[in-house]
Design a protein around this motif. Structure first.
Motif, PDB file in Angstrom:
ATOM      1  N   ASP A   1       3.464   1.185   3.144  1.00  0.00           N
ATOM      2  CA  ASP A   1       4.231   2.419   3.023  1.00  0.00           C
ATOM      3  C   ASP A   1       3.291   3.535   3.496  1.00  0.00           C
ATOM      4  O   ASP A   1       2.386   3.935   2.762  1.00  0.00           O
ATOM      5  CB  ASP A   1       4.641   2.635   1.562  1.00  0.00           C
ATOM      6  N   PRO A   2       3.465   4.023   4.725  1.00  0.00           N
ATOM      7  CA  PRO A   2       2.485   4.951   5.307  1.00  0.00           C
ATOM      8  C   PRO A   2       2.660   6.367   4.760  1.00  0.00           C
ATOM      9  O   PRO A   2       3.261   7.239   5.402  1.00  0.00           O
ATOM     10  CB  PRO A   2       2.792   4.867   6.806  1.00  0.00           C
ATOM     11  N   VAL A   3       2.130   6.609   3.597  1.00  0.00           N
ATOM     12  CA  VAL A   3       2.303   7.905   2.932  1.00  0.00           C
ATOM     13  C   VAL A   3       1.469   8.949   3.661  1.00  0.00           C
ATOM     14  O   VAL A   3       0.240   8.993   3.540  1.00  0.00           O
ATOM     15  CB  VAL A   3       1.907   7.806   1.446  1.00  0.00           C
ATOM     16  N   LEU A   4       2.150   9.770   4.435  1.00  0.00           N
ATOM     17  CA  LEU A   4       1.507  10.795   5.244  1.00  0.00           C
ATOM     18  C   LEU A   4       2.023  12.192   4.930  1.00  0.00           C
ATOM     19  O   LEU A   4       1.268  13.156   4.889  1.00  0.00           O
ATOM     20  CB  LEU A   4       1.737  10.506   6.735  1.00  0.00           C
ATOM     21  N   GLY A   5       3.320  12.308   4.724  1.00  0.00           N
ATOM     22  CA  GLY A   5       3.919  13.620   4.474  1.00  0.00           C
ATOM     23  C   GLY A   5       5.420  13.509   4.398  1.00  0.00           C
ATOM     24  O   GLY A   5       5.986  12.407   4.356  1.00  0.00           O
ATOM     25  N   ASP A   6       6.083  14.650   4.398  1.00  0.00           N
ATOM     26  CA  ASP A   6       7.539  14.692   4.296  1.00  0.00           C
ATOM     27  C   ASP A   6       8.006  16.080   4.708  1.00  0.00           C
ATOM     28  O   ASP A   6       7.208  17.033   4.746  1.00  0.00           O
ATOM     29  CB  ASP A   6       7.994  14.373   2.864  1.00  0.00           C
ATOM     30  N   ALA A   7       9.277  16.197   5.005  1.00  0.00           N
ATOM     31  CA  ALA A   7       9.852  17.501   5.295  1.00  0.00           C
ATOM     32  C   ALA A   7      10.149  18.221   3.974  1.00  0.00           C
ATOM     33  O   ALA A   7      10.520  17.562   2.996  1.00  0.00           O
ATOM     34  CB  ALA A   7      11.141  17.323   6.102  1.00  0.00           C
ATOM     35  N   PRO A   8       9.966  19.534   3.888  1.00  0.00           N
ATOM     36  CA  PRO A   8       9.525  20.428   4.965  1.00  0.00           C
ATOM     37  C   PRO A   8       8.019  20.671   4.977  1.00  0.00           C
ATOM     38  O   PRO A   8       7.522  21.380   5.836  1.00  0.00           O
ATOM     39  CB  PRO A   8      10.254  21.719   4.630  1.00  0.00           C
ATOM     40  N   ALA A   9       7.264  20.105   4.029  1.00  0.00           N
ATOM     41  CA  ALA A   9       5.842  20.443   3.890  1.00  0.00           C
ATOM     42  C   ALA A   9       4.994  19.899   5.028  1.00  0.00           C
ATOM     43  O   ALA A   9       3.961  20.475   5.375  1.00  0.00           O
ATOM     44  CB  ALA A   9       5.314  19.920   2.557  1.00  0.00           C
ATOM     45  N   GLY A  10       5.422  18.792   5.643  1.00  0.00           N
ATOM     46  CA  GLY A  10       4.632  18.192   6.705  1.00  0.00           C
ATOM     47  C   GLY A  10       3.536  17.290   6.165  1.00  0.00           C
ATOM     48  O   GLY A  10       3.665  16.705   5.083  1.00  0.00           O
ATOM     49  N   LEU A  11       2.452  17.192   6.905  1.00  0.00           N
ATOM     50  CA  LEU A  11       1.349  16.311   6.544  1.00  0.00           C
ATOM     51  C   LEU A  11       0.687  16.773   5.253  1.00  0.00           C
ATOM     52  O   LEU A  11       0.293  17.939   5.136  1.00  0.00           O
ATOM     53  CB  LEU A  11       0.321  16.294   7.680  1.00  0.00           C
TER      54      LEU A  11
ATOM     55  N   THR B   1       0.841  -1.191   0.000  1.00  0.00           N
ATOM     56  CA  THR B   1       0.000   0.000   0.000  1.00  0.00           C
ATOM     57  C   THR B   1       0.875   1.238   0.000  1.00  0.00           C
ATOM     58  O   THR B   1       1.949   1.261   0.607  1.00  0.00           O
ATOM     59  CB  THR B   1      -0.939   0.043   1.226  1.00  0.00           C
ATOM     60  N   ASN B   2       0.394   2.293  -0.689  1.00  0.00           N
ATOM     61  CA  ASN B   2       1.071   3.578  -0.575  1.00  0.00           C
ATOM     62  C   ASN B   2       0.054   4.698  -0.357  1.00  0.00           C
ATOM     63  O   ASN B   2      -0.526   4.786   0.695  1.00  0.00           O
ATOM     64  CB  ASN B   2       2.059   3.827  -1.719  1.00  0.00           C
ATOM     65  N   TYR B   3      -0.236   5.518  -1.341  1.00  0.00           N
ATOM     66  CA  TYR B   3      -1.059   6.705  -1.111  1.00  0.00           C
ATOM     67  C   TYR B   3      -2.552   6.381  -1.120  1.00  0.00           C
ATOM     68  O   TYR B   3      -3.051   5.708  -2.021  1.00  0.00           O
ATOM     69  CB  TYR B   3      -0.762   7.756  -2.186  1.00  0.00           C
ATOM     70  N   PHE B   4      -3.250   6.895  -0.115  1.00  0.00           N
ATOM     71  CA  PHE B   4      -4.710   6.810  -0.059  1.00  0.00           C
ATOM     72  C   PHE B   4      -5.293   8.216  -0.072  1.00  0.00           C
ATOM     73  O   PHE B   4      -4.774   9.128   0.574  1.00  0.00           O
ATOM     74  CB  PHE B   4      -5.174   6.072   1.196  1.00  0.00           C
ATOM     75  N   ALA B   5      -6.407   8.361  -0.803  1.00  0.00           N
ATOM     76  CA  ALA B   5      -7.024   9.673  -0.955  1.00  0.00           C
ATOM     77  C   ALA B   5      -8.097   9.947   0.085  1.00  0.00           C
ATOM     78  O   ALA B   5      -8.552  11.093   0.202  1.00  0.00           O
ATOM     79  CB  ALA B   5      -7.629   9.812  -2.354  1.00  0.00           C
ATOM     80  N   SER B   6      -8.532   8.941   0.831  1.00  0.00           N
ATOM     81  CA  SER B   6      -9.604   9.143   1.802  1.00  0.00           C
ATOM     82  C   SER B   6      -9.561   8.068   2.877  1.00  0.00           C
ATOM     83  O   SER B   6      -9.000   6.981   2.683  1.00  0.00           O
ATOM     84  CB  SER B   6     -10.976   9.117   1.116  1.00  0.00           C
ATOM     85  N   ALA B   7     -10.195   8.380   3.999  1.00  0.00           N
ATOM     86  CA  ALA B   7     -10.306   7.401   5.079  1.00  0.00           C
ATOM     87  C   ALA B   7     -11.156   6.213   4.644  1.00  0.00           C
ATOM     88  O   ALA B   7     -10.903   5.073   5.064  1.00  0.00           O
ATOM     89  CB  ALA B   7     -10.904   8.066   6.314  1.00  0.00           C
ATOM     90  N   ASP B   8     -12.158   6.457   3.803  1.00  0.00           N
ATOM     91  CA  ASP B   8     -12.996   5.353   3.322  1.00  0.00           C
ATOM     92  C   ASP B   8     -12.170   4.338   2.542  1.00  0.00           C
ATOM     93  O   ASP B   8     -12.363   3.125   2.684  1.00  0.00           O
ATOM     94  CB  ASP B   8     -14.121   5.895   2.437  1.00  0.00           C
TER      95      ASP B   8
END
Length: 277
Positions: free
Chosen positions: A113-123, A82-89
């Motif tokens: 792959d818990p795609v949440l964010g990155d530096a410096p942009a954050g979440l 798994t990588n990027y998800f667009a929604s909690a659903d």
């Protein structure tokens, strides 16, 4: 023939997300068959500007998975990535699919792959999506691959020294491949498994193309399915990523030149492993 189910973004014009995972696994010498169910349909990586397209409706996402299940493929899945998800659903639907796959084949490797964010942009996902991923997918993972910013977000610990990073990773309670780890000797990955940790580094490239973490996770999972231990799989996967990055720099490629370099990338010698703990 092994089978991997990829749950992540489709980005037509960029080598990122589920798109690069599908390509990388399909081009591997392990003869792994990728099945990609997209969470988004984008024209390009958002880092280039407005990506075009949009998220896949959860009902459509779930319907595709139901079709795959109805064809008897869940019992044949050797790995889920798994990588990027667009929604909690979407995350909730993915969790149910993983449960069904594990019930059909308990040996299937679940690589999140818990795609949440990155530096410096954050979440850069919605808070409810991040919460769902943390609550639903991380507990189901056999292997996680957060970048350093994501590890800090998940553990609420700011770590920069490799030993500190390793100890933070151990707090996740499962095998963890942490990317974007830098030392004076280079950049690379740090693997935590139980109470042990290993580091593998390669030369740093200024302004690398997007998608290196996605490629690393894809290659790592393929090597694990091929029977390598987790430290060996990291060493081989990072060597492959470093090779592709080297060709990107040499050819001044704006995207990872995976197809042009895949044959060699899958066959380069592994990076050296340093045991930290």
């Amino acid at each position: 023939m092994p089978l991997v189910l990829i749950l992540g973004s489709h980005v037509a014009g960029s080598r990122v997300g589920g798109t690069i995972a599908n390509l990388a696994i399909g081009l591997s010498p392990m003869k792994i068959d990728p099945v990609h169910v997209p969470t988004t349909l984008f024209g390009r990586h958002p880092g280039w500007g407005p990506p075009g397209g949009g998220p896949v409706d959860p009902a459509l996402f779930e319907g595709m998975l139901e079709g795959i299940k109805a064809n008897g493929l869940f019992g044949l899945v050797d790995g889920v990535l798994t990588n990027y998800f667009a929604s909690a659903d979407q995350v909730q639907i993915a969790a149910r699919a993983i449960d069904a796959i594990k019930a059909a084949n308990p040996k299937a490797i679940v690589f999140v792959d818990p795609v949440l964010g990155d530096a410096p942009a954050g979440l850069y996902v919605r808070q409810e999506t991040a919460d769902a991923l943390i609550g639903e997918l991380i507990p189901r993972a056999d292997l996680l691959s957060p970048n350093l910013w994501e590890l800090s977000y998940l553990t609420n610990q700011q770590a920069s020294d490799p030993i500190e990073i390793a100890k933070a990773g151990m707090g996740m309670g499962r095998s963890c491949l942490i990317s974007s780890v830098e030392t004076q000797a280079g950049i690379g990955g740090l693997l935590v498994e139980g109470d042990k940790a290993w580091l593998a580094l390669h030369g740093k490239i200024t302004h690398p193309p997007k998608g290196t973490g996605d490629l690393l996770a894809s290659m790592m999972l393929a090597h694990r399915i091929d029977g390598k231990t987790a430290p060996q799989a990291m060493a081989y996967a990072l060597a492959g990523v470093a090779y592709v990055l080297g060709r990107a720099q040499e050819w001044q490629a704006p995207e990872l030149p995976l197809v042009a370099s895949a044959y060699e990338a899958w066959r380069v010698p592994p990076l050296a492993l340093t045991k930290l703990l």
